[in-house]
Design an enzyme around this catalytic site. Structure first.
Site, PDB file in Angstrom:
ATOM      1  N   LYS A  60     -46.349  10.297  71.058  1.00  0.00           N
ATOM      2  CA  LYS A  60     -46.140  10.204  69.604  1.00  0.00           C
ATOM      3  C   LYS A  60     -44.807   9.514  69.293  1.00  0.00           C
ATOM      4  O   LYS A  60     -44.700   8.696  68.379  1.00  0.00           O
ATOM      5  CB  LYS A  60     -46.183  11.616  69.009  1.00  0.00           C
ATOM      6  N   ALA A  71     -61.805   6.778  46.989  1.00  0.00           N
ATOM      7  CA  ALA A  71     -62.076   5.541  47.734  1.00  0.00           C
ATOM      8  C   ALA A  71     -62.807   4.521  46.866  1.00  0.00           C
ATOM      9  O   ALA A  71     -62.752   3.325  47.128  1.00  0.00           O
ATOM     10  CB  ALA A  71     -62.911   5.865  48.968  1.00  0.00           C
ATOM     11  N   VAL A  97     -49.930  11.006  65.198  1.00  0.00           N
ATOM     12  CA  VAL A  97     -48.604  11.652  65.295  1.00  0.00           C
ATOM     13  C   VAL A  97     -48.511  12.810  64.316  1.00  0.00           C
ATOM     14  O   VAL A  97     -48.789  12.659  63.121  1.00  0.00           O
ATOM     15  CB  VAL A  97     -47.464  10.642  64.994  1.00  0.00           C
TER      16      VAL A  97
HETATM   17  N1  HSE Z   1     -52.408  18.618  71.469  1.00  0.00           N
HETATM   18  C1  HSE Z   1     -51.724  18.119  70.346  1.00  0.00           C
HETATM   19  C2  HSE Z   1     -50.708  19.143  69.897  1.00  0.00           C
HETATM   20  C3  HSE Z   1     -52.680  17.816  69.242  1.00  0.00           C
HETATM   21  O1  HSE Z   1     -50.774  20.288  70.336  1.00  0.00           O
HETATM   22  O2  HSE Z   1     -49.823  18.809  69.119  1.00  0.00           O
HETATM   23  C4  HSE Z   1     -52.039  17.158  68.045  1.00  0.00           C
HETATM   24  O3  HSE Z   1     -51.627  15.873  68.358  1.00  0.00           O
END
Ligand code: HSE
Ligand code: NAP
Length: 421
Positions: free
Chosen positions: A198, A31, A125
């Site tokens: 997502k 960084a 995501v």
């Molecule tokens: N609860 C989500 C999963 C966490 O199981 O993919 C990750 O986004």
């Protein structure tokens, strides 16, 4: 020195604090500055925690602290974090979040509020997989034909254990919760909503689509049983919660649902808490991204990558949609009823003359062409009828099934699972 305040120091927040400490040498070298978490907020100050940062239960202790440069939102939810992120941005602070539910509803508003202020959400995501950076940067020369993947670690963990160990759904979900994979309300995971959130984020980056969860086809894994997992195996398939954005002309299908996938496909081999995302670009062809989809450290790895980006460059534009409108081609959301897919259908029936003919007639009358058919006797004298179909329209399959389920020889709920070839 760059000062960070964390709103919500739970599974992911604790890992962010820990990794910034464990890897401070490499992180500050990359960084160009030291990055230090100076404050965190939680709900319950009496909870025992393994971190040594100053904690408060007052959000303003972070949001109004002028010395804090970057606010990391890791509290979960939609309405409250919306206010938190908005206030942080209005106070001129850069923001990093892992909150896909928040972005599913408010991503464009927050992007507008952010303007030139950095706003990162890589962790929202596919956990630790840098899929947002891949789409936004690495693949930006391509028309995106299709994105498909396993984007919920909890569901994949459950389905893998059910398939490989014959594990019980509820017990495996509990295990996923204990491991820190599941959402605070795990119905978001098993109901398919988390994966859909997502998908909406990726669809905004790839196509500029501004849709809400209510607009798209979402089915969870709650009704997947060992019977169907075993039949799928017998036919050379695995069942996964697959999340798909597919361009058809200028329309984009957005959907997440349990799916039969040929066991030889790469995505079929993505097991446990791992996520896998395939992206097909018109120039690159297919590229595949694989890694831990949930869990504190994996997610924190992505959160910190955004923090480092911001410290390096001072900005990190989310770039939902396009810098200027597309010339000619605009993408719009395909209607749910027009989505096309192959289907696996299982129905338990009374084993008597005319049953198969009636079912086949109703399928045919609704433009469903049967690809394969199998009858398996049941111990109670009835039979399981199994069909796979050629590609058909969602509206047609729903219409056929709504009529078939009324037939008096149908003994149980009809199971329909989409098939992706
Ligand atoms: N609860 C989500 C999963 C966490 O199981 O993919 C990750 O986004
Ligand atoms: P978590 O373990 O439940 O942690 C949430 C934290 O927020 C807790 O510290 C909680 O305080 C605090 N909090 C909740 N409401 C608050 C409020 N009103 N005021 C102040 N603090 C509040 O959740 P998590 O698993 O870390 O997830 C955090 C976010 O990351 C969520 O948006 C989730 O969807 C996302 N995410 C999680 C993962 C994962 O694998 N876990 C992966 C990707 C993205 P207390 O500790 O006092 O309860």
């Amino acid at each position: 020195m760059v000062k960070v305040g964390i709103i919500g120091v739970g599974t992911v927040g604790t890992s962010v604090v820990q990794i910034l400490k464990d890897n401070s040498d490499i992180i500050s070298a990359r960084a160009g500055k030291e990055i230090v978490v100076t404050k965190g907020t939680v709900r319950n100050l009496n909870k025992k925690r393994d971190i040594d940062i100053s904690l408060s239960d007052n959000l303003n202790d972070v949001l109004e602290d002028e010395s804090i440069d970057i606010v990391v939102e890791l509290m979960g939810g939609v309405d409250e974090p919306y206010k938190v992120v908005k206030k942080a941005l209005e106070n001129g602070k850069s923001v990093v979040t892992a909150n896909k539910a928040l972005l599913a509803y408010h991503r464009y508003e927050l992007q507008n509020i952010a303007g030139e202020i950095a706003f990162g959400f890589e962790a929202s995501v596919a956990g630790g997989i840098p899929i947002i950076k891949a789409l936004r940067e690495g693949l930006s020369a391509n028309h995106i034909e299709k994105i498909s993947g396993i984007m919920n670690g909890t569901c994949n963990f459950i389905l893998t254990k059910m398939s490989e160990e014959g594990a019980d759904f509820a017990e495996t979900l509990k295990e996923a919760q204990e491991l820190g994979y599941a959402e605070a309300d795990p119905t978001f995971d098993v109901g398919g909503f988390d994966a859909a959130h997502k998908l909406l984020i990726l669809a905004s980056i790839a196509y500029g689509i501004d849709a809400k969860p209510e607009d798209i086809l979402i089915e969870g894994i709650e009704n997947i049983s060992s019977v169907d997992i075993d039949f799928a195996k017998e036919f050379g398939y695995v069942i996964k919660l697959l999340t798909i954005a597919k361009k058809v002309g200028n329309e984009v299908e957005l959907r997440t649902h349990p799916t039969l996938i040929n066991k030889n496909e790469m995505i079929a081999k993505v097991d446990g808490v791992m996520n896998g995302v395939s992206v097909i670009g018109d120039k690159l062809g297919e590229s595949m991204y694989y890694g831990a989809g949930a869990g504190g450290d994996a997610t924190a790895s992505a959160v910190i990558s955004d923090i480092i980006d911001i410290v390096r460059s001072g900005k990190s534009s989310p770039m939902l949609g396009f810098k200027r409108p597309l010339e000619g081609e605009q993408f719009s959301l395909a209607k749910k009823e027009n989505i096309t897919s192959g289907y696996y259908i299982r129905m338990s029936v009374e084993d008597k003359a005319g049953v198969l003919a009636k079912v086949a007639t109703l399928l045919g009358e609704n433009s469903i062409s049967v690809k394969t058919m199998l009858q398996k006797p049941l111990n109670d004298g009835g039979a399981n009828l199994l069909f796979s179909t050629h590609t058909a329209k969602e509206a047609d399959i729903q219409s056929a099934l709504s009529k078939i389920k009324e037939l008096n020889f149908i003994k149980d709920k009809i199971v329909m699972i989409r098939v992706e070839e």
